[in-house]
Scaffold this active site. Structure first.
Site, short mmCIF file in Angstrom:
data_model
loop_
_atom_site.label_atom_id
_atom_site.label_comp_id
_atom_site.label_asym_id
_atom_site.label_seq_id
_atom_site.Cartn_x
_atom_site.Cartn_y
_atom_site.Cartn_z
N ARG A 110 -16.93 -64.76 -23.38
CA ARG A 110 -16.53 -63.44 -22.69
C ARG A 110 -17.82 -63.04 -21.80
O ARG A 110 -18.77 -63.62 -21.76
CB ARG A 110 -16.32 -62.21 -23.74
CG ARG A 110 -17.68 -62.03 -24.68
CD ARG A 110 -17.22 -60.91 -25.80
NE ARG A 110 -18.20 -60.88 -26.64
CZ ARG A 110 -18.36 -60.10 -27.65
NH1 ARG A 110 -17.26 -59.09 -27.91
NH2 ARG A 110 -19.28 -60.15 -28.83
N ASN A 148 -17.76 -53.26 -22.57
CA ASN A 148 -17.94 -53.46 -24.03
C ASN A 148 -19.40 -54.02 -24.14
O ASN A 148 -19.76 -55.25 -23.54
CB ASN A 148 -17.01 -54.55 -24.65
CG ASN A 148 -17.18 -54.54 -26.16
OD1 ASN A 148 -16.99 -53.52 -26.95
ND2 ASN A 148 -18.08 -55.54 -26.68
N GLU A 149 -20.20 -53.22 -24.74
CA GLU A 149 -21.66 -53.63 -25.12
C GLU A 149 -22.31 -54.26 -23.55
O GLU A 149 -22.70 -55.31 -23.64
CB GLU A 149 -21.79 -54.64 -26.02
CG GLU A 149 -21.52 -53.95 -27.52
CD GLU A 149 -21.82 -54.84 -28.57
OE1 GLU A 149 -22.06 -54.18 -29.74
OE2 GLU A 149 -21.83 -56.00 -28.41
N CYS A 163 -25.93 -61.60 -6.12
CA CYS A 163 -27.00 -61.10 -6.69
C CYS A 163 -28.42 -60.88 -6.09
O CYS A 163 -28.93 -60.00 -6.14
CB CYS A 163 -27.06 -61.40 -8.39
SG CYS A 163 -25.78 -60.90 -9.16
N GLU A 309 -18.74 -49.03 -33.57
CA GLU A 309 -18.53 -50.16 -34.23
C GLU A 309 -19.30 -49.87 -35.60
O GLU A 309 -20.61 -50.04 -35.26
CB GLU A 309 -18.77 -51.56 -33.47
CG GLU A 309 -17.77 -51.66 -32.34
CD GLU A 309 -18.07 -52.86 -31.65
OE1 GLU A 309 -18.74 -53.96 -32.05
OE2 GLU A 309 -17.40 -53.25 -30.50
#
Ligand code: GAL
Ligand code: ZN
Length: 666
Positions: A110, A148-149, A163, A309
């Site tokens: 991911r 997420n995180e 970048c 979580e």
């Protein structure tokens, strides 16, 4: 600030798309029976929501939301930017990130994304817009989690062309001219001068060495990039869903993004709490560490927070950690509440059967049949929820603050100086001793107002600016007590060594000392004696050789060529005092030192307890709720002031393993 999350105290992270639809109602019923009020969904479900470019399918999600809603369960939606689908990656392979070794990281885990890539950002914006429009008026949706995180799995990413050019723009904005960039980075060293911003590289691994100033800017840039990436999502959600809250699940002391910055535009902070860590062997030994995670999360916005979580079973991917013992999950969740969580969302509802996290256990086992963990957490929720309704919004109050700065951390990561010296580790050494004595601590940013604290502990103030120096002077002059340590005032804001005066720079005046020499304690501890004591204690990693310019010595070195010179000092300045600690105190020295300082300063402990028992308090309008939690495997004892009356638990002062007692003041 938007949205209403009051009255919600327990939830679970739910992945209905992993299970047949026929199962969903059983899940909803079981959740309701257990006391679950909210689920978080969809944060990894991009493909389910957009299986083919431009063809959105939210029907399944809407159906799940409605079904849960029927059982009184609200929904938080995650934006799915942590898991871009294969069709997108195949169409635009340039959105795959490139690590510092120049390797393209592939699809299959991911977060295989580049957060600066304009194409990727466009697709994320389209997805978030579609979701926000679809669910804006849904009566069962109450808020959003971005991505997420952030920062998780992005460790050495991304050094792609996009970048690189984004970094160049960031530098141009900061320095304006390439000459001032060269000066700020000290590029005269090893012929690293640039003639134009377009020559600057994203830092791939080098043949040898790195420029510490360039690396500091790179780390700050990476953090800003994430904050900006999130902001685009926030802007969209705020536009379409003004009645929903927005949050993000942070990871305590994780370092990739500055969480103070990340949380500024969010409604409240969230943290993911896994006491079992990544497969810990003895997960009951790190309660102080877990408490520190919670206290820093409270610090991000100086307000109560959520756990998005909370561990609900064995942790594991390829290998596994120990099984949480009966009661342990509740003790951990109780600790989150005690430190200021107004809601606890358990990860995950049911252990999944496929993919990387098959062994990261949920409340339910693979079979879906409620077992030990379901029962335990149901009991816990049943007991805790009525009290949480009462103390919602109540905050822990602290007389002690520890300063936390991402810039200091980045600079120390780049040059730890001693191989084992570590910024977060150093902070936690001070934290742990206070924690053991049941003295509550706040973590504060160095730009915050310190005046409400009796004692401010600021370890490793390595990078120094005139403004920060002045802040410390003002705090002490106004009656504050400040503890500074070794490696303070060494460098300027650009990570260049200061040379205009001896260490610790102008702060030497505040501390009444000067440091003309120092020793990096490689493979040796230094002996230290507290004044008027014959006992030899130990310091580690570093020894500042201190000359007093008016300060009193609190402890002297008792070994090495500087034996007999001050190791720890204190100095009266204005109405306050500045302590300077020239070494890393090992456990016993830390104990004596903080006992001495907290007594001198008049910092109060919440009460006495056995080592494995934690005491903490949440406070609102004069009313206080005191928690006593035993993390030990044996019975644990404690004593709290008489003003407190036991409202949860049986035998005041004695806790069974993992038991929680709750008190209120009268
Ligand atoms: C968290 C993450 C979850 C899940 C969990 C277990 O870090 O947010 O999505 O991966 O860890 O590994
Ligand atoms: Zn990139």
């Amino acid at each position: 600030m938007a949205g209403n999350w009051k009255g919600i105290h327990f939830g679970t992270d739910y992945y209905p798309e992993h299970w047949p639809r026929e199962r969903w109602e059983t899940d909803a019923k079981l959740m309701q029976e257990m006391g679950i009020q909210v689920v978080r969904m969809a944060e990894f479900s991009w493909h389910k929501m957009e299986p083919v470019e431009g063809e959105f399918d939210f029907d399944w999600l809407e159906e799940a939301i409605a079904l849960l809603g029927k059982y009184g369960i609200k929904t938080i939606l995650g934006t799915p930017s942590a898991a871009p689908p294969a069709w997108l990656v195949n169409k635009y392979p340039e959105i795959l990130p490139i690590d510092r070794q120049g390797r393209v990281r592939g699809f299959g885990g991911r977060h295989h994304d580049c957060q600066s890539n304009p194409t990727y950002r466009k697709y994320v914006a389209t997805m978030v817009t579609a979701m926000a429009k679809r669910f804006a008026e849904n009566p069962d949706v109450i808020g959003w989690q971005t991505d997420n995180e952030f920062g998780n799995s992005h460790g050495d990413l991304c050094t792609c062309d996009s970048c690189r050019s984004t970094f160049q723009k960031w530098l141009k904005k900061k320095y304006e001219t390439v000459e001032s960039l060269n000066a700020a980075w000290g590029n005269h060293f090893w012929s690293q001068e640039y003639n134009d911003f377009s020559e600057v590289f994203a830092p791939r691994i080098t043949v040898t060495g790195e420029n510490p100033s360039a690396m500091l800017d790179w780390k700050c840039f990476c953090s800003d990039l994430i904050v900006d990436f999130q902001q685009k999502q926030i802007d969209i959600i705020r536009e379409y869903c003004p009645n929903h809250f927005i949050t993000h699940n942070c990871m305590g002391f994780a370092d990739k993004v500055n969480y103070f910055d990340l949380n500024r535009e969010l409604d409240f902070a969230c943290h993911d709490q896994y006491p079992g860590g990544f497969y810990a062997i003895m997960p009951h030994e790190n309660n102080y560490d877990m408490a520190a995670n919670l206290d820093i999360t409270r610090g991000f916005k100086k307000q109560n927070f959520w756990i998005m979580e909370q561990q609900s079973g064995i942790t594991g991917w390829e290998i596994m950690g120990r099984a949480p013992r009966p009661g342990q999950l509740s003790a951990w969740a109780g600790q989150s509440v005690a430190h200021g969580a107004d809601a606890v969302v358990f990860f995950r509802w049911r252990t999944c059967t496929a993919g990387t996290e098959q062994y990261w256990h949920g409340i339910l086992p693979h079979s879906g049949n409620p077992g030990r963990r379901y029962q335990e957490l149901k009991d816990f929720i049943g007991k805790m929820k009525p009290h949480m309704e009462q103390f919602e919004g109540a905050m822990p109050k602290s007389e002690v603050a520890i300063v936390f700065s991402y810039r200091q951390e980045y600079a120390m990561q780049i040059q730890p100086q001693h191989p084992d010296l570590n910024y977060v580790g150093q902070i936690k050494k001070y934290y742990k001793e206070l924690y053991k004595n049941n003295i509550p601590v706040d973590f504060v940013e160095d730009t915050e107002d310190f005046s409400g604290y009796k004692l401010v502990i600021a370890p490793l103030q390595y990078l120094m600016t005139p403004e920060l120096e002045q802040k410390y002077f003002d705090y002490v002059a106004g009656g504050g007590h400040l503890l500074l340590t070794m490696r303070t005032g060494v460098k300027d804001a650009n990570n260049i060594c200061m040379s205009d005066r001896e260490l610790p720079g102008r702060l030497g005046e505040l501390c009444g000392i000067e440091i003309l020499d120092y020793d990096c304690l490689r493979d040796v501890d230094v002996q230290v004696r507290m004044n008027e004591s014959e006992e030899t204690l130990l310091g580690a990693k570093w020894a500042d050789i201190i000359t007093s310019k008016g300060a009193k010595s609190v402890a002297d070195y008792a070994s090495e060529f500087y034996a007999g010179t001050p190791c720890i000092t204190k100095n009266v300045y204005g109405d306050g005092k500045a302590y300077y600690v020239g070494t890393e105190p090992k456990e016993e020295l830390m104990k004596r030192l903080l006992a001495l300082i907290t007594e001198e300063v008049g910092v109060k402990s919440l009460g006495w307890s056995d080592e494995e028992v934690e005491l903490s308090v949440r406070e609102k309008e004069g009313k206080k709720w005191l928690f006593a939690i035993n993390f030990g495997l044996e019975e644990g004892c404690y004593q709290v002031p008489k003003e407190y009356k036991l409202i949860l638990g049986s035998e005041a002062g004695v806790l069974k393993p993992f038991e929680i007692h709750l008190y209120v003041n009268e």
